[in-house]
Design a protein around this motif. Structure first.
Motif, PDB file in Angstrom:
ATOM      1  N   LEU A  31       0.832  -1.205   0.000  1.00  0.00           N
ATOM      2  CA  LEU A  31       0.000   0.000   0.000  1.00  0.00           C
ATOM      3  C   LEU A  31       0.865   1.253   0.000  1.00  0.00           C
ATOM      4  O   LEU A  31       0.632   2.191  -0.765  1.00  0.00           O
ATOM      5  N   ARG A  32       1.906   1.264   0.813  1.00  0.00           N
ATOM      6  CA  ARG A  32       2.812   2.415   0.845  1.00  0.00           C
ATOM      7  C   ARG A  32       3.550   2.564  -0.483  1.00  0.00           C
ATOM      8  O   ARG A  32       3.698   3.663  -1.005  1.00  0.00           O
ATOM      9  N   GLU A  33       4.022   1.441  -1.037  1.00  0.00           N
ATOM     10  CA  GLU A  33       4.762   1.484  -2.294  1.00  0.00           C
ATOM     11  C   GLU A  33       3.873   1.960  -3.449  1.00  0.00           C
ATOM     12  O   GLU A  33       4.273   2.822  -4.235  1.00  0.00           O
ATOM     13  N   LEU A  34       2.670   1.412  -3.528  1.00  0.00           N
ATOM     14  CA  LEU A  34       1.778   1.786  -4.618  1.00  0.00           C
ATOM     15  C   LEU A  34       1.267   3.216  -4.495  1.00  0.00           C
ATOM     16  O   LEU A  34       0.988   3.858  -5.498  1.00  0.00           O
ATOM     17  N   THR A  35       1.165   3.708  -3.270  1.00  0.00           N
ATOM     18  CA  THR A  35       0.757   5.096  -3.076  1.00  0.00           C
ATOM     19  C   THR A  35       1.728   6.048  -3.767  1.00  0.00           C
ATOM     20  O   THR A  35       1.325   7.068  -4.321  1.00  0.00           O
ATOM     21  N   LEU A  36       3.002   5.697  -3.798  1.00  0.00           N
ATOM     22  CA  LEU A  36       3.996   6.530  -4.477  1.00  0.00           C
ATOM     23  C   LEU A  36       3.738   6.626  -5.978  1.00  0.00           C
ATOM     24  O   LEU A  36       4.121   7.606  -6.619  1.00  0.00           O
ATOM     25  N   PHE A  37       3.093   5.599  -6.554  1.00  0.00           N
ATOM     26  CA  PHE A  37       2.791   5.586  -7.984  1.00  0.00           C
ATOM     27  C   PHE A  37       1.427   6.192  -8.299  1.00  0.00           C
ATOM     28  O   PHE A  37       1.062   6.317  -9.465  1.00  0.00           O
ATOM     29  N   SER A  38       0.664   6.559  -7.280  1.00  0.00           N
ATOM     30  CA  SER A  38      -0.669   7.118  -7.489  1.00  0.00           C
ATOM     31  C   SER A  38      -0.575   8.637  -7.671  1.00  0.00           C
ATOM     32  O   SER A  38       0.509   9.184  -7.852  1.00  0.00           O
ATOM     33  N   GLU A  39      -1.729   9.305  -7.624  1.00  0.00           N
ATOM     34  CA  GLU A  39      -1.755  10.771  -7.717  1.00  0.00           C
ATOM     35  C   GLU A  39      -1.664  11.436  -6.345  1.00  0.00           C
ATOM     36  O   GLU A  39      -1.846  12.646  -6.238  1.00  0.00           O
ATOM     37  N   ALA A  40      -1.386  10.657  -5.311  1.00  0.00           N
ATOM     38  CA  ALA A  40      -1.293  11.209  -3.960  1.00  0.00           C
ATOM     39  C   ALA A  40      -0.143  12.208  -3.873  1.00  0.00           C
ATOM     40  O   ALA A  40       0.868  12.082  -4.567  1.00  0.00           O
ATOM     41  N   THR A  41      -0.320  13.189  -3.007  1.00  0.00           N
ATOM     42  CA  THR A  41       0.725  14.166  -2.762  1.00  0.00           C
ATOM     43  C   THR A  41       1.376  13.850  -1.421  1.00  0.00           C
ATOM     44  O   THR A  41       0.721  13.835  -0.387  1.00  0.00           O
ATOM     45  N   LEU A  42       2.662  13.558  -1.477  1.00  0.00           N
ATOM     46  CA  LEU A  42       3.430  13.230  -0.276  1.00  0.00           C
ATOM     47  C   LEU A  42       4.614  14.172  -0.189  1.00  0.00           C
ATOM     48  O   LEU A  42       5.393  14.272  -1.137  1.00  0.00           O
ATOM     49  N   GLY A  43       4.743  14.846   0.918  1.00  0.00           N
ATOM     50  CA  GLY A  43       5.852  15.778   1.091  1.00  0.00           C
ATOM     51  C   GLY A  43       5.838  16.903   0.061  1.00  0.00           C
ATOM     52  O   GLY A  43       6.889  17.390  -0.340  1.00  0.00           O
ATOM     53  N   GLY A  44       4.645  17.273  -0.393  1.00  0.00           N
ATOM     54  CA  GLY A  44       4.519  18.343  -1.367  1.00  0.00           C
ATOM     55  C   GLY A  44       4.765  17.922  -2.807  1.00  0.00           C
ATOM     56  O   GLY A  44       4.739  18.744  -3.716  1.00  0.00           O
ATOM     57  N   VAL A  45       4.995  16.634  -3.018  1.00  0.00           N
ATOM     58  CA  VAL A  45       5.260  16.118  -4.373  1.00  0.00           C
ATOM     59  C   VAL A  45       4.112  15.199  -4.772  1.00  0.00           C
ATOM     60  O   VAL A  45       3.792  14.248  -4.066  1.00  0.00           O
TER      61      VAL A  45
END
Length: 77
Positions: A31-45
């Protein structure tokens, strides 16, 4: 990860439990890994939008590639 998702997806997404079993990892890790490939914004990116994650009423997570994700993998995956 994206190639495995592409290989297992039969048009309705892939259960994260299935992906976890194939990868030998916990669902929370995927879930954490795939979130990086989604449109989620993490750390402003904002991510590239290659994956959509969904959870149903029973709490079961699925992942599917977007057209952009399929294009990122390229023909023949």
């Amino acid at each position: 990860m994206l190639r495995l998702l592409q290989a297992l997806d039969e048009g309705e997404g892939v259960a994260l439990t299935r992906l976890a079993k194939r990868r030998g990892e916990r669902v929370s890790v995927l879930l954490r890994e795939l979130t990086l490939f989604s449109e989620a914004t993490l750390g402003g990116v904002t991510g590239p939008g290659w994956v959509v994650l969904q959870v149903d009423d029973g709490g079961r997570w699925t992942a599917r590639l977007t057209p952009a994700g399929r294009a990122a993998i390229g023909p023949g995956g």
